[in-house]
Design an enzyme around this catalytic site. Structure first.
Site, PDB file in Angstrom:
ATOM      1  N   ARG A  39       0.824  -1.218   0.000  1.00  0.00           N
ATOM      2  CA  ARG A  39       0.000   0.000   0.000  1.00  0.00           C
ATOM      3  C   ARG A  39       0.856   1.264   0.000  1.00  0.00           C
ATOM      4  NH1 ARG A  39      -4.712  -2.097   4.154  1.00  0.00           N
ATOM      5  NH2 ARG A  39      -6.127  -2.875   2.544  1.00  0.00           N
ATOM      6  N   LYS A 196     -18.653 -17.525   3.216  1.00  0.00           N
ATOM      7  CA  LYS A 196     -20.097 -17.374   3.419  1.00  0.00           C
ATOM      8  C   LYS A 196     -20.808 -16.679   2.261  1.00  0.00           C
ATOM      9  CE  LYS A 196     -20.036 -17.229   8.492  1.00  0.00           C
ATOM     10  NZ  LYS A 196     -20.414 -16.430   9.681  1.00  0.00           N
ATOM     11  N   GLY A 349      -8.258  -9.482   0.017  1.00  0.00           N
ATOM     12  CA  GLY A 349      -7.061  -9.922   0.736  1.00  0.00           C
ATOM     13  C   GLY A 349      -6.591 -11.326   0.414  1.00  0.00           C
ATOM     14  N   GLY A 372     -13.256  -4.168   0.728  1.00  0.00           N
ATOM     15  CA  GLY A 372     -14.671  -3.821   0.734  1.00  0.00           C
ATOM     16  C   GLY A 372     -15.044  -2.867  -0.388  1.00  0.00           C
TER      17      GLY A 372
END
Length: 395
Positions: A39, A196, A349, A372
């Site tokens: 980053r 999930k 990630g 996200g």
């Protein structure tokens, strides 16, 4: 959206105070050392651009999850300032208590201490936002990883700054995702994997109306297998969401598209790196089996299909790739993506970890720095930080 590169090319940055909201939220070891600096490196082009243009440069970011109003040593950006100094080859000092003014001259860069320590940052407090905006002539958002959050340094400062624009990293992210979804070369394939369905249901539903092939993996695939009546043993799944899984498949089928499910899988009796791995046809999965990867036939079939794709969006490994015995499916998919002639974009990630493991960083067309934010843009949402930049460009 105004782009910072354009302002630099037009000579509008020289001598100006430039405030860059970067994403320097790097992982740290227990003793406070940076363990992975992607980053920081991704943020350097914007900083260098501002310096080359003759600006007085201020950069800030969040790091970790600090308590507002209480800076601790572990939340400090000091280690980041030192790393930027090393990589840029210039001295970068760290400024604390910077809201009332920053002493920085043209050709200099300073790092402003962890912005999430400022009271009101996360709630996008208007007074805080105005203070930040008053520090600069040009506000630059180059933090795509936080673009889905409306905070004082990601939204409010852009709202009140004299000029608000997008940095090169943010612009590149928007361009890449737009290219992948708004104007894709067909067939468009998406790989969405994870533990999930519930965490990625909205993105599955959104992609079902756009893509030609929707590959599901991990626990998500188990829920889809369950929805189709296949045995999954004691594998991770969400029985309460089988109706939603069926709905996604029905939506795809109505468009002549498909959700390819594995015909064979790799199972074990326990979730363990040293567990005995067994390849089984899906119909032969026993009640005490855990599905931990797709089988070789399924992996080969997917690789063949991906080779025909014009655009590939990848979010998530298809198996427990951290365990060597259950990594082959993800490796085959990663290899297929890396050798494809398609425009390929990857994010998340675990996806980045898989890309690093198989050494294919330079073979993916675009690797997103956002987690996200990447997922929300794939859903078709307009992210708050991008929304305000679009709004400012027309006002």
């Amino acid at each position: 959206m105004i782009r910072f590169e354009d302002l630099c090319e037009q000579g509008l940055v020289k001598g100006k105070r430039v405030f860059i909201r970067a994403d320097l939220n790097v992982p740290l070891s227990p003793d406070g050392k940076i363990t992975e600096d992607t980053r920081i490196r991704a943020s350097l082009p914007c900083i260098q651009l501002a310096l080359n243009a003759g600006a007085a440069v201020m950069v800030t970011s969040h790091l970790g999850r600090p308590t507002e109003g209480a800076l601790t040593a572990q939340d400090s950006l000091l280690v980041v300032a030192n790393k930027i100094s090393e990589l840029l080859g210039v001295s970068v000092s760290l400024k604390t208590n910077w809201l009332d003014g920053v002493d920085v001259h043209a050709g200099e860069v300073v790092l402003l201490e962890n912005c999430r320590v400022n009271v009101g940052e996360k709630k996008n407090n208007p007074d805080l936002s105005r203070k930040i905006a008053a520090l600069c002539d040009i506000y630059v958002n180059d933090a795509f990883g936080t673009a889905h959050r409306a905070e004082a340094t990601t939204y409010g400062a852009a709202e009140y700054a004299h000029t608000a624009c997008a940095g090169p990293l943010l612009s590149a992210e928007v361009d890449a995702i737009t290219k992948a979804l708004a104007n894709p070369k067909r067939p468009l394939a998406a790989i969405v994997a994870g533990s999930k369905v519930s965490t990625k249901l909205s993105i599955l539903e959104s992609l079902a109306s756009k893509v030609d092939q929707l590959v599901v993996g991990g626990g998500i695939a188990n829920t889809f297998l369950l929805a189709c009546g296949h045995p999954i043993g004691k594998s991770l799944a969400e029985p309460a969401l089988v109706d939603q899984a069926l709905s996604v498949m029905k939506s795809m089928k109505a468009r002549g598209a498909e959700v390819p499910l594995p015909s064979d899988v790799v199972v074990a009796k326990s979730f363990d790196a040293n567990a005995q791995a067994t390849i089984k046809k899906i119909k032969d999965v026993d009640a005490d089996d855990l599905i931990l990867d797709i089988g070789p036939d399924s992996a080969h079939q997917l690789a063949t299909q991906l080779a025909q794709a014009g655009t590939i969006v990848w979010n998530g490994p298809v198996g427990v790739f951290e365990f060597e015995a259950f990594s082959k499916g993800t490796e085959v998919i990663a290899t297929a993506i890396s050798t494809s002639k398609a425009f390929t974009i990857a994010g998340g990630g675990d996806t980045l970890a898989a890309i690093a493991k198989y050494g294919i960083e330079d073979k993916i067309s675009y690797i997103s720095t956002g987690g996200g934010a990447f997922l929300e843009m794939l859903e078709g949402k307009t992210l708050p930080a991008i929304e305000i930049l679009l709004k400012r460009a027309t006002h």
